[in-house]
Write a protein that holds these residues in place. Structure first.
Motif, mmCIF file in Angstrom:
data_model
loop_
_atom_site.group_PDB
_atom_site.id
_atom_site.type_symbol
_atom_site.label_atom_id
_atom_site.label_comp_id
_atom_site.label_asym_id
_atom_site.label_seq_id
_atom_site.Cartn_x
_atom_site.Cartn_y
_atom_site.Cartn_z
ATOM 1 N N ILE A 1 4.991 -18.701 17.507
ATOM 2 C CA ILE A 1 3.806 -19.536 17.311
ATOM 3 C C ILE A 1 3.983 -20.896 17.974
ATOM 4 N N GLN A 2 5.226 -21.388 18.040
ATOM 5 C CA GLN A 2 5.458 -22.702 18.647
ATOM 6 C C GLN A 2 5.324 -22.676 20.161
ATOM 7 N N ASP A 3 5.319 -21.496 20.762
ATOM 8 C CA ASP A 3 5.138 -21.395 22.207
ATOM 9 C C ASP A 3 3.679 -21.533 22.618
ATOM 10 N N LYS A 4 2.793 -21.326 21.694
ATOM 11 C CA LYS A 4 1.366 -21.384 21.992
ATOM 12 C C LYS A 4 0.946 -22.827 22.248
ATOM 13 N N PRO A 5 0.401 -23.127 23.427
ATOM 14 C CA PRO A 5 0.034 -24.514 23.740
ATOM 15 C C PRO A 5 -1.139 -24.988 22.899
ATOM 16 N N SER A 6 -1.131 -26.268 22.595
ATOM 17 C CA SER A 6 -2.235 -26.836 21.814
ATOM 18 C C SER A 6 -3.496 -26.924 22.660
ATOM 19 N N SER A 7 -4.621 -26.927 21.997
ATOM 20 C CA SER A 7 -5.904 -27.033 22.702
ATOM 21 C C SER A 7 -6.003 -28.361 23.453
ATOM 22 N N TYR A 8 -5.445 -29.409 22.880
ATOM 23 C CA TYR A 8 -5.526 -30.726 23.533
ATOM 24 C C TYR A 8 -4.690 -30.746 24.809
ATOM 25 N N PHE A 9 -3.523 -30.119 24.774
ATOM 26 C CA PHE A 9 -2.684 -30.022 25.963
ATOM 27 C C PHE A 9 -3.429 -29.267 27.070
ATOM 28 N N ILE A 10 -4.023 -28.137 26.735
ATOM 29 C CA ILE A 10 -4.809 -27.361 27.698
ATOM 30 C C ILE A 10 -5.950 -28.210 28.250
ATOM 31 N N THR A 11 -6.622 -28.908 27.371
ATOM 32 C CA THR A 11 -7.767 -29.730 27.770
ATOM 33 C C THR A 11 -7.367 -30.784 28.797
ATOM 34 N N LEU A 12 -6.259 -31.478 28.560
ATOM 35 C CA LEU A 12 -5.831 -32.535 29.475
ATOM 36 C C LEU A 12 -5.395 -31.963 30.830
ATOM 37 N N LEU A 13 -4.722 -30.829 30.822
ATOM 38 C CA LEU A 13 -4.327 -30.217 32.091
ATOM 39 C C LEU A 13 -5.541 -29.814 32.917
ATOM 40 N N VAL A 14 -6.549 -29.258 32.258
ATOM 41 C CA VAL A 14 -7.763 -28.862 32.977
ATOM 42 C C VAL A 14 -8.482 -30.094 33.529
ATOM 43 N N VAL B 1 2.041 -35.268 25.636
ATOM 44 C CA VAL B 1 1.467 -33.994 25.212
ATOM 45 C C VAL B 1 2.179 -32.825 25.887
ATOM 46 N N ALA B 2 2.867 -33.074 27.008
ATOM 47 C CA ALA B 2 3.647 -32.022 27.664
ATOM 48 C C ALA B 2 4.859 -31.624 26.829
ATOM 49 N N GLU B 3 5.191 -32.421 25.821
ATOM 50 C CA GLU B 3 6.268 -32.079 24.895
ATOM 51 C C GLU B 3 5.734 -31.749 23.513
ATOM 52 N N SER B 4 4.806 -32.562 23.026
ATOM 53 C CA SER B 4 4.292 -32.337 21.669
ATOM 54 C C SER B 4 3.300 -31.182 21.606
ATOM 55 N N GLY B 5 2.701 -30.815 22.761
ATOM 56 C CA GLY B 5 1.640 -29.815 22.747
ATOM 57 C C GLY B 5 2.049 -28.434 23.185
ATOM 58 N N ILE B 6 3.357 -28.209 23.401
ATOM 59 C CA ILE B 6 3.798 -26.904 23.899
ATOM 60 C C ILE B 6 5.262 -26.690 23.547
ATOM 61 N N GLY B 7 5.609 -25.434 23.256
ATOM 62 C CA GLY B 7 6.980 -25.119 22.886
ATOM 63 C C GLY B 7 7.819 -24.658 24.061
ATOM 64 N N SER B 8 7.316 -23.726 24.857
ATOM 65 C CA SER B 8 8.080 -23.154 25.962
ATOM 66 C C SER B 8 7.269 -23.203 27.251
ATOM 67 N N TRP B 9 7.725 -24.011 28.206
ATOM 68 C CA TRP B 9 7.052 -24.069 29.500
ATOM 69 C C TRP B 9 7.247 -22.774 30.279
ATOM 70 N N ILE B 10 8.400 -22.133 30.127
ATOM 71 C CA ILE B 10 8.666 -20.893 30.864
ATOM 72 C C ILE B 10 7.662 -19.813 30.465
ATOM 73 N N LYS B 11 7.470 -19.625 29.165
ATOM 74 C CA LYS B 11 6.516 -18.617 28.707
ATOM 75 C C LYS B 11 5.102 -19.002 29.100
ATOM 76 N N PHE B 12 4.800 -20.282 29.029
ATOM 77 C CA PHE B 12 3.475 -20.765 29.423
ATOM 78 C C PHE B 12 3.218 -20.470 30.898
ATOM 79 N N GLN B 13 4.186 -20.752 31.753
ATOM 80 C CA GLN B 13 4.033 -20.492 33.180
ATOM 81 C C GLN B 13 3.831 -19.001 33.453
ATOM 82 N N GLU B 14 4.608 -18.168 32.785
ATOM 83 C CA GLU B 14 4.468 -16.724 32.965
ATOM 84 C C GLU B 14 3.070 -16.252 32.573
#
Length: 314
Positions: free
Chosen positions: A208-221, A288-301
């Motif tokens: 569950i901690q690997d799932k990015p937060s909505s705010y993190f997704i929002t800022l990246l977009v 937010v790149a730290e507080s809003g996501i658990g695993s960048w590797i899984k996110f990238q995949e």
């Protein structure tokens, strides 16, 4: 090919109008009720979630309300907050009737009325959580820095001097977060909806901690959309191009993203050792790149698979 697939994804991500209206109705009722019955003085109630930002998807069934007040202390949240949350729970439980959220009297004054049925109460360190009219609600009281003499500069200083406890105070910037996102153009919000819907309904997140937060997704977009605008040549808005820019940002091994709408990032040289920085435009102490996501590797995949499914990557 990609354009048609992206349009289909947007159609799937957008909530039906009747669902939006019902969502809004419950929010409006809670806001009016709290203004009339809150056990402490309320200066403003901020809809800090997707509804307030204008990025609600068909998978969203939650309500985030930040209760702003000058009637609560600025600091020592761990000391005063539990009592405030308990009093809020008692008041809301007293007013709860078990009525469904579509009852006609919701459009009338809340005085003398019962609010939709509330249940499943839970108190965390930061919020009162419960279900109201079929929606999961987070209620977060905080000091109102927007009308405080010291303003947000004082909030930022507090976050910096008590960095390990900044989560206690970060909700104080909720109004700026909503302002930043809600003023994005509709096409940007459409891309946000597409990606958020994918995160919530399609992508595989083993932890569950690997799932990015909505705010993190929002800022990246939003950053991806800004990059797209720098090279845009067509009058028509290309959602696919923004998603391609989004993928490009995610693939970077080092990332530095910030905005200067509410503060000058140069005045807050934090996170010197972080490989990826996405500074909260409303709070320089929140990466937010730290507080809003658990695993960048899984996110990238997962993002790679997502863009391939849309025909954007091959």
């Amino acid at each position: 090919m990609a354009s048609g697939t992206v349009k289909a994804s947007l159609s799937e991500a957008r909530p039906p109008q009747h669902s939006l209206e019902n969502h809004r109705r419950v929010v409006n009722f809670l806001v009016r009720y709290l203004h009339s019955h809150c056990p402490f003085l309320v200066s403003e109630i901020v809809e800090s979630g997707s509804l307030g930002q204008g990025t609600t998807t068909s998978a969203d069934a939650d309500i985030d309300l930040v209760v702003m007040s000058l009637d609560v202390p600025k600091i020592d949240n761990a000391r005063w907050l539990p009592e405030k949350l308990e009093k809020l729970k008692q008041e809301l439980a007293r007013g709860s009737s078990g009525q469904p959220p579509h009852v006609s009297n919701m459009s009338n004054s809340v005085l003398g009325e019962a609010i939709p049925g509330c249940s499943n109460w839970k108190q965390t360190r930061f919020a009162l959580q419960f279900n109201c009219g079929g929606y999961d609600v987070d209620l977060l009281p905080t000091y109102d820095w927007s009308i405080s003499p010291g303003g947000y500069k004082e909030l930022y200083s507090l976050c910096m001097t008590q960095e390990s406890h900044y989560q206690w105070y970060s909700r104080g910037a909720a109004k700026l977060q909503v302002d930043f996102v809600s003023h994005q153009q509709n096409e940007v919000k459409d891309v946000i909806k597409i990606v958020k819907h994918w995160v919530k309904t399609v992508a595989d997140w083993p932890r569950i901690q690997d799932k990015p937060s909505s705010y993190f997704i929002t800022l990246l977009v939003i950053k991806a959309a800004e990059n797209y605008e720098q090279t845009r040549r067509s009058q028509s808005y290309d959602l696919t191009a923004v998603l391609r820019e989004f993928g490009s940002l995610v693939r970077q091994s080092r990332l530095r993203i910030s905005w200067d709408k509410y503060y000058n990032p140069r005045n807050y040289p934090l996170f010197p050792s972080s490989e990826r920085i996405v500074l909260d435009p409303a709070n320089p102490v929140n990466n937010v790149a730290e507080s809003g996501i658990g695993s960048w590797i899984k996110f990238q995949e997962n993002v790679q698979q997502f863009l391939r499914s849309l025909g954007i990557l091959h």
